[in-house]
Design a protein around this motif. Sequence first.
Motif, PDB file in Angstrom:
ATOM      1  N   VAL A   1       0.841  -1.190   0.000  1.00 43.62           N
ATOM      2  CA  VAL A   1       0.000   0.000   0.000  1.00 43.62           C
ATOM      3  C   VAL A   1       0.879   1.243   0.000  1.00 43.62           C
ATOM      4  O   VAL A   1       2.025   1.221   0.456  1.00 43.62           O
ATOM      5  N   ILE A   2       0.318   2.316  -0.529  1.00 45.32           N
ATOM      6  CA  ILE A   2       0.973   3.617  -0.532  1.00 45.32           C
ATOM      7  C   ILE A   2      -0.050   4.671  -0.124  1.00 45.32           C
ATOM      8  O   ILE A   2      -1.264   4.434  -0.219  1.00 45.32           O
ATOM      9  N   PRO A   3       0.390   5.836   0.336  1.00 44.09           N
ATOM     10  CA  PRO A   3      -0.575   6.913   0.606  1.00 44.09           C
ATOM     11  C   PRO A   3      -1.366   7.245  -0.649  1.00 44.09           C
ATOM     12  O   PRO A   3      -0.850   7.221  -1.766  1.00 44.09           O
TER      13      PRO A   3
ATOM     14  N   ASP B   1      12.224  13.504   7.917  1.00 47.70           N
ATOM     15  CA  ASP B   1      10.838  13.067   7.775  1.00 47.70           C
ATOM     16  C   ASP B   1      10.524  11.899   8.699  1.00 47.70           C
ATOM     17  O   ASP B   1       9.384  11.761   9.179  1.00 47.70           O
ATOM     18  N   TRP B   2      11.491  11.057   8.943  1.00 48.26           N
ATOM     19  CA  TRP B   2      11.271   9.921   9.838  1.00 48.26           C
ATOM     20  C   TRP B   2      11.119  10.363  11.291  1.00 48.26           C
ATOM     21  O   TRP B   2      10.588   9.619  12.119  1.00 48.26           O
ATOM     22  N   GLU B   3      11.591  11.553  11.590  1.00 43.95           N
ATOM     23  CA  GLU B   3      11.473  12.065  12.956  1.00 43.95           C
ATOM     24  C   GLU B   3      10.105  12.681  13.227  1.00 43.95           C
ATOM     25  O   GLU B   3       9.772  12.959  14.381  1.00 43.95           O
ATOM     26  N   GLU B   4       9.321  12.902  12.177  1.00 40.79           N
ATOM     27  CA  GLU B   4       7.948  13.385  12.343  1.00 40.79           C
ATOM     28  C   GLU B   4       7.015  12.179  12.453  1.00 40.79           C
ATOM     29  O   GLU B   4       7.052  11.281  11.615  1.00 40.79           O
TER      30      GLU B   4
ATOM     31  N   SER C   1       6.448   9.398   9.541  1.00 36.59           N
ATOM     32  CA  SER C   1       7.093   8.119   9.863  1.00 36.59           C
ATOM     33  C   SER C   1       6.074   6.982   9.882  1.00 36.59           C
ATOM     34  O   SER C   1       6.361   5.869   9.412  1.00 36.59           O
ATOM     35  N   GLU C   2       4.881   7.246  10.394  1.00 41.05           N
ATOM     36  CA  GLU C   2       3.848   6.209  10.441  1.00 41.05           C
ATOM     37  C   GLU C   2       3.442   5.771   9.038  1.00 41.05           C
ATOM     38  O   GLU C   2       3.255   4.578   8.776  1.00 41.05           O
ATOM     39  N   LYS C   3       3.321   6.732   8.125  1.00 41.39           N
ATOM     40  CA  LYS C   3       2.961   6.385   6.756  1.00 41.39           C
ATOM     41  C   LYS C   3       4.049   5.556   6.091  1.00 41.39           C
ATOM     42  O   LYS C   3       3.774   4.563   5.400  1.00 41.39           O
TER      43      LYS C   3
ATOM     44  N   LYS D   1       5.417  -2.343   6.080  1.00 40.55           N
ATOM     45  CA  LYS D   1       4.727  -3.421   6.788  1.00 40.55           C
ATOM     46  C   LYS D   1       3.673  -4.097   5.912  1.00 40.55           C
ATOM     47  O   LYS D   1       3.340  -5.270   6.113  1.00 40.55           O
ATOM     48  N   SER D   2       3.153  -3.364   4.924  1.00 44.06           N
ATOM     49  CA  SER D   2       2.084  -3.924   4.084  1.00 44.06           C
ATOM     50  C   SER D   2       2.606  -4.802   2.952  1.00 44.06           C
ATOM     51  O   SER D   2       1.805  -5.448   2.265  1.00 44.06           O
ATOM     52  N   PHE D   3       3.908  -4.843   2.752  1.00 48.26           N
ATOM     53  CA  PHE D   3       4.447  -5.601   1.616  1.00 48.26           C
ATOM     54  C   PHE D   3       4.170  -7.081   1.776  1.00 48.26           C
ATOM     55  O   PHE D   3       4.409  -7.671   2.821  1.00 48.26           O
ATOM     56  N   ARG D   4       3.655  -7.690   0.705  1.00 45.22           N
ATOM     57  CA  ARG D   4       3.366  -9.119   0.685  1.00 45.22           C
ATOM     58  C   ARG D   4       3.889  -9.707  -0.615  1.00 45.22           C
ATOM     59  O   ARG D   4       3.787  -9.104  -1.678  1.00 45.22           O
ATOM     60  N   SER D   5       4.430 -10.915  -0.509  1.00 44.57           N
ATOM     61  CA  SER D   5       4.845 -11.660  -1.701  1.00 44.57           C
ATOM     62  C   SER D   5       3.802 -12.727  -1.967  1.00 44.57           C
ATOM     63  O   SER D   5       3.393 -13.457  -1.058  1.00 44.57           O
TER      64      SER D   5
END
Length: 345
Positions: A170-172, A325-328, A332-334, A340-344
């Motif tokens: 998934v992506i934003p 950006d990772w510090e926000e 960071s959640e996005k 985490k959503s990556f699936r093979s």
Amino acid sequence: LTLQILNPLPSCALKRNAMISGKTLIRVLLVILNSPLAFSFTSILISVRHLPVSRIHFSKPNKPNNVDEIATSSDESATEIATEGGPGDSSAQVTQLSNEQLMAAMGTSPRRIFLSLASATGIALAGNLFGVTSQLLTLFPEDVVEESGLDTYFPRGEFKRCRGEGYSFVIPKEWVADTFIALAKAQRGVKSLDFEMKRQRSSAQIPDAAYGPPGRLNNRGVSEQGDTNVSVIVASNLPGFSLRGTLGSPEKAAETLLRVSLAPEGSGRTATLLKAEEDISRHVYQFEYNLDRGERGPPLRAISVIAERHSNTLITLTVVAPLKDWEEATKSEKLRKIAKSFRSR
């Protein structure tokens, strides 16, 4: 219309060169009310205003011979209408209209109402009107929506799903595809036009897919916000490939990735491993690391997820963004949601 109504009246009903008296006008109106036209007009008014409805069936009045008969007939008709079918009523009958009759009078039916509501609902859901479809999908578990494939066409909440050959993530919902990837694939697919038709080969690895936030494009059609993106690289034709058998433990695989691919000796880049782990539920390795590019750009942080498919394909997803950006928390959640959503498959 007034001339048509007054023409049938005898000439004695109008005073020559004089205005119609109030009494005469009332008599004329009563004659009009005692006609089929009055019933149609009354039915329309009742239907629009939703008043208690009674249908009045009028009998055709006898043609009057003089003004007195007009007045007498009009007074009797007015009395009959006012009493609404009281005793001695011979020209009016009062019956209560049912809902079906009311809808028929308005040119509709329960079937038409149902079809209209169903069509409007279907159009709203198919068009994701005001984001209603996206909000409805959030009521179902993510794995259920993923299996249905609906999140490929409609964002589920703030994210939409991208599917490739053998993987999905998934992506934003505001992110867009990288047009440079499609252009590079098209150029690679073009063969030489010389007579020998030699096959051209390129050592550069083109991502199978890439997405990022929309931004201003440079003269090459590439977004200037390229530091924030997600890309997928698929390496096939690897007989007997497996994560643990070929790459070893997650820590060893991560060190090999950083040393050979991301920050080889003499590249001027420095990579620092933050975390390396194996996700048994997804059958993947996941690495998180920082990348210092020196004077070439701001420092980056990335998460790479690698998976195997059919024991001969290596799929690597990488989510990268500037370290700030990772510090926000929100950004960071996005970014972590993508990894985490990556699936093979």
